[in-house]
Design a protein around this motif. Structure first.
Motif, PDB file in Angstrom:
ATOM      1  N   THR A   1     -20.801  -1.546 -49.429  1.00  0.00           N
ATOM      2  CA  THR A   1     -21.947  -1.148 -50.506  1.00  0.00           C
ATOM      3  C   THR A   1     -21.886  -2.223 -51.513  1.00  0.00           C
ATOM      4  O   THR A   1     -20.514  -2.821 -51.857  1.00  0.00           O
ATOM      5  CB  THR A   1     -21.801   0.038 -50.697  1.00  0.00           C
ATOM      6  OG1 THR A   1     -21.392   0.723 -51.385  1.00  0.00           O
ATOM      7  CG2 THR A   1     -22.193   0.436 -49.141  1.00  0.00           C
TER       8      THR A   1
ATOM      9  N   CYS B   1     -25.688   6.153 -51.703  1.00  0.00           N
ATOM     10  CA  CYS B   1     -25.265   4.802 -51.082  1.00  0.00           C
ATOM     11  C   CYS B   1     -23.853   4.316 -49.943  1.00  0.00           C
ATOM     12  O   CYS B   1     -23.590   4.238 -49.164  1.00  0.00           O
ATOM     13  CB  CYS B   1     -25.367   3.680 -51.660  1.00  0.00           C
ATOM     14  SG  CYS B   1     -26.850   2.943 -52.559  1.00  0.00           S
ATOM     15  N   THR B   2     -23.146   5.537 -50.811  1.00  0.00           N
ATOM     16  CA  THR B   2     -21.300   5.486 -49.635  1.00  0.00           C
ATOM     17  C   THR B   2     -21.935   6.457 -48.570  1.00  0.00           C
ATOM     18  O   THR B   2     -21.418   5.797 -47.257  1.00  0.00           O
ATOM     19  CB  THR B   2     -20.118   6.177 -50.634  1.00  0.00           C
ATOM     20  OG1 THR B   2     -20.163   5.151 -52.041  1.00  0.00           O
ATOM     21  CG2 THR B   2     -18.793   6.598 -50.053  1.00  0.00           C
TER      22      THR B   2
ATOM     23  N   ALA C   1     -15.421   1.132 -56.750  1.00  0.00           N
ATOM     24  CA  ALA C   1     -14.419   1.144 -56.387  1.00  0.00           C
ATOM     25  C   ALA C   1     -13.894   2.591 -57.465  1.00  0.00           C
ATOM     26  O   ALA C   1     -14.618   2.221 -58.336  1.00  0.00           O
ATOM     27  CB  ALA C   1     -13.154   0.574 -55.093  1.00  0.00           C
TER      28      ALA C   1
ATOM     29  N   GLY D   1     -14.316   8.810 -54.985  1.00  0.00           N
ATOM     30  CA  GLY D   1     -15.771   8.322 -55.035  1.00  0.00           C
ATOM     31  C   GLY D   1     -16.645   8.112 -55.633  1.00  0.00           C
ATOM     32  O   GLY D   1     -16.808   9.734 -56.748  1.00  0.00           O
TER      33      GLY D   1
ATOM     34  N   VAL E   1     -21.270   0.057 -54.295  1.00  0.00           N
ATOM     35  CA  VAL E   1     -20.838   0.879 -55.281  1.00  0.00           C
ATOM     36  C   VAL E   1     -19.687   0.284 -55.778  1.00  0.00           C
ATOM     37  O   VAL E   1     -18.648   0.057 -54.793  1.00  0.00           O
ATOM     38  CB  VAL E   1     -21.058   2.440 -53.949  1.00  0.00           C
ATOM     39  CG1 VAL E   1     -20.443   3.754 -55.190  1.00  0.00           C
ATOM     40  CG2 VAL E   1     -22.224   2.752 -53.489  1.00  0.00           C
TER      41      VAL E   1
ATOM     42  N   SER F   1     -23.572  14.395 -49.688  1.00  0.00           N
ATOM     43  CA  SER F   1     -22.664  13.378 -49.827  1.00  0.00           C
ATOM     44  C   SER F   1     -21.284  14.879 -49.267  1.00  0.00           C
ATOM     45  O   SER F   1     -20.354  14.279 -48.904  1.00  0.00           O
ATOM     46  CB  SER F   1     -22.525  13.206 -51.067  1.00  0.00           C
ATOM     47  OG  SER F   1     -22.310  14.310 -51.924  1.00  0.00           O
TER      48      SER F   1
ATOM     49  N   ASP G   1     -22.375   8.069 -55.418  1.00  0.00           N
ATOM     50  CA  ASP G   1     -23.417   7.417 -54.982  1.00  0.00           C
ATOM     51  C   ASP G   1     -23.933   7.484 -54.163  1.00  0.00           C
ATOM     52  O   ASP G   1     -22.931   7.068 -53.253  1.00  0.00           O
ATOM     53  CB  ASP G   1     -23.127   5.944 -55.587  1.00  0.00           C
ATOM     54  CG  ASP G   1     -24.319   4.518 -55.678  1.00  0.00           C
ATOM     55  OD1 ASP G   1     -25.278   4.973 -54.803  1.00  0.00           O
ATOM     56  OD2 ASP G   1     -24.692   3.992 -56.567  1.00  0.00           O
TER      57      ASP G   1
ATOM     58  N   ARG H   1     -17.236   0.326 -41.080  1.00  0.00           N
ATOM     59  CA  ARG H   1     -17.453   0.627 -41.979  1.00  0.00           C
ATOM     60  C   ARG H   1     -18.114  -0.403 -43.083  1.00  0.00           C
ATOM     61  O   ARG H   1     -18.503  -1.627 -41.922  1.00  0.00           O
ATOM     62  CB  ARG H   1     -16.274   0.401 -42.614  1.00  0.00           C
ATOM     63  CG  ARG H   1     -15.092   1.680 -43.166  1.00  0.00           C
ATOM     64  CD  ARG H   1     -15.672   3.147 -43.517  1.00  0.00           C
ATOM     65  NE  ARG H   1     -14.496   4.077 -43.243  1.00  0.00           N
ATOM     66  CZ  ARG H   1     -14.569   5.499 -44.176  1.00  0.00           C
ATOM     67  NH1 ARG H   1     -15.653   5.130 -45.363  1.00  0.00           N
ATOM     68  NH2 ARG H   1     -14.015   6.117 -44.425  1.00  0.00           N
TER      69      ARG H   1
ATOM     70  N   GLN I   1     -12.069  13.673 -50.291  1.00  0.00           N
ATOM     71  CA  GLN I   1     -13.085  12.207 -50.130  1.00  0.00           C
ATOM     72  C   GLN I   1     -13.503  12.062 -51.114  1.00  0.00           C
ATOM     73  O   GLN I   1     -13.806  13.184 -52.083  1.00  0.00           O
ATOM     74  CB  GLN I   1     -13.950  12.088 -49.351  1.00  0.00           C
ATOM     75  CG  GLN I   1     -14.590  10.601 -48.659  1.00  0.00           C
ATOM     76  CD  GLN I   1     -15.932  10.279 -49.503  1.00  0.00           C
ATOM     77  OE1 GLN I   1     -16.324  11.248 -50.497  1.00  0.00           O
ATOM     78  NE2 GLN I   1     -16.655   9.467 -49.769  1.00  0.00           N
TER      79      GLN I   1
ATOM     80  N   HIS J   1     -21.457   4.825 -44.290  1.00  0.00           N
ATOM     81  CA  HIS J   1     -21.054   5.545 -43.623  1.00  0.00           C
ATOM     82  C   HIS J   1     -21.551   5.970 -42.259  1.00  0.00           C
ATOM     83  O   HIS J   1     -21.609   5.765 -41.327  1.00  0.00           O
ATOM     84  CB  HIS J   1     -20.568   6.789 -44.575  1.00  0.00           C
ATOM     85  CG  HIS J   1     -19.167   7.393 -43.206  1.00  0.00           C
ATOM     86  ND1 HIS J   1     -19.227   8.068 -42.468  1.00  0.00           N
ATOM     87  CD2 HIS J   1     -18.342   6.421 -43.031  1.00  0.00           C
ATOM     88  CE1 HIS J   1     -18.395   8.876 -41.659  1.00  0.00           C
ATOM     89  NE2 HIS J   1     -17.521   7.796 -41.764  1.00  0.00           N
TER      90      HIS J   1
END
Ligand code: NAD
Ligand code: MG
Length: 398
Positions: free
Chosen positions: A292, A277-278, A296, A272, A294, A152, A275, A289, A270, A282
């Motif tokens: 997902t 999944c982001t 916001a 978020g 996830v 991440s 998670d 983009r 960045q 990506h």
């Protein structure tokens, strides 16, 4: 036409998150091949749902899997085994995208095989890059592979860098107006523990991360801060930047996933919800983009963002990693191998939590460093370092 995905380590935490993203986009991606190590029940469920063409398991599990495939009428799935099988699916001509999500050094050869086959490689398996650094990066360049970070923090850094940064000259200096990378760390579950308390923590406590749900090894690494050390080395290789330009910032809320500073005084972050999944989405679709599930980030619910410097007295692993990166050559391989052995001994209740960096420090002192000239030398050194670490663990009563 869908893009064919190979997931190395499909039964793990990253593997499962990858499937979660893929199942939302069946029109764009198909699961071509997967690997698993021990969890056959989970693997079977995955096969029923995603119908891969090939699965890879250890040889000792192959017969059992074959029988279970028969019972479930999944006879058309090919079974390959061991490292040769992993390499075969990673470099398979029908595969477009490889998710490298095996944990530890076991991921090195298949990840490198994917890179050498010029695939889009989604890198979760940081240990493989820590071990093979320059060799992996040069192979990516030579074979036109797209090596994209799933970790991440590195994914956040990648998103915050200029879009053409990966093509910039690799000099070890920040390029294109970048001045510094701020690598964020949650600080793990024991951020506010005293050294005395740290010596008593159990594997169960160490595996309970406050913000992320992850595999056991990376959870322990997060608790010792060795994960941040490995990530420091990972960042230096991915972004061709010397460790001198990377500052580790403890940010307990894990909302900012890392930052990039520029010469004009800008700091890009960045953010978020935590998670995986982001970053997976990506890296799968970049530069596009992908949606997902996830949620916001709701900044009104995010009460505050805190930052502090890491305590390297309580968490010496981070500094050991920085020193290994500075020393270069085989030192990161030695660090990683000793850490894998120490974490496994801790998980088996053989050593205390605070002995993990002690084992790594000892191994770094004993095993001779040299140039990491090729993969054979790296694999040989990995083996020697594991032996030294194991002997030391026995010596200290583990
Ligand atoms: P995990 O323990 O949940 O899963 C590991 C996977 O690797 C499993 O599918 C397992 O079957 C396979 N595996 C284990 N040993 C193997 C061996 N010897 N040979 C072949 N396969 C083997 O781990 P995870 O949390 O999913 O992490 C995977 C990688 O991703 C690690 O390198 C980790 O550092 C990195 N990563 C994970 C996260 C996360 O949130 N979980 C975040 C960033 C990076
Ligand atoms: Mg990370």
């Amino acid at each position: 036409m869908t893009q064919a995905v190979c997931i190395l380590g499909v039964t793990g935490s990253i593997g499962q998150s990858t499937l979660r993203v893929l199942q939302q986009h069946p029109d764009q991606y198909s699961v071509f091949a997967v690997s698993a190590y021990s969890r056959l029940d989970e693997l079977l469920e995955i096969c029923k749902q995603f119908h891969p063409k090939i699965v890879v398991v250890p040889n000792k599990k192959a017969l059992e899997l074959q029988q279970r495939f028969k019972q479930e009428n999944l006879n058309n799935i090919e079974i390959l085994t061991d490292e040769a099988g992993l390499v075969a699916i990673a470099e398979h001509s029908e595969v477009d995208i490889v998710m490298a999500a095996i944990v530890g050094a076991a991921g090195l050869l298949p990840t490198l095989a994917a890179v050498k086959s010029g695939k889009r490689v989604l890198l979760a398996n940081k240990e493989s890059l820590v071990m093979s650094g320059d060799i992996m990066m040069q192979a990516a360049k030579q074979h036109n592979a797209l090596l994209l970070p799933v970790d991440s923090e590195h994914n956040a850094i990648f998103q915050s860098l200029p879009h053409d940064y990966l093509d910039a000259e690799r000099t070890g200096q920040p390029q294109l107006g970048v001045s510094r990378i701020l690598l964020t760390a949650s600080g793990g579950p024991f951020l506010n523990h005293s050294l005395e308390q740290l010596s008593k923590v159990t594997p169960q406590q160490a595996c309970k991360h406050p913000n992320w749900s992850m595999g056991q090894k990376i959870s322990v690494d997060s608790a010792t801060l060795m994960n941040k050390g490995l990530e420091l080395i990972e960042a230096c290789h991915l972004f061709s930047i010397s460790e001198h330009f990377v500052t580790v910032v403890v940010h307990p809320q894990s909302i900012i996933h890392s930052m990039v500073q520029y010469v004009d005084g800008s700091t890009l972050a960045q953010m978020g919800n935590p998670d995986m999944c982001t970053p997976i989405a990506h890296a799968l679709a970049w530069p596009k983009r992908l949606a997902t599930d996830v949620p916001a980030l709701n900044l009104f619910d995010t009460a505050q963002l805190d930052f502090q410097a890491p305590d390297i007295i309580k968490f010496p692993a981070l500094d050991l990693a920085r020193q290994a990166m500075r020393a270069g050559g085989l030192a990161p391989t030695i660090l990683n191998a000793a850490n894998e052995i120490a974490v496994s001994a801790f998980l088996q209740h053989k050593i205390k939590f605070t002995a993990i960096p002690e084992v790594v420090g000892h191994t770094l002192q004993v095993v001779q460093n040299a140039k990491a000239e090729n993969i054979d030398i790296i694999l040989h050194t990995d083996m020697i370092a594991r032996q030294v670490a194991e002997t030391y663990i026995v010596d200290i009563g583990g």
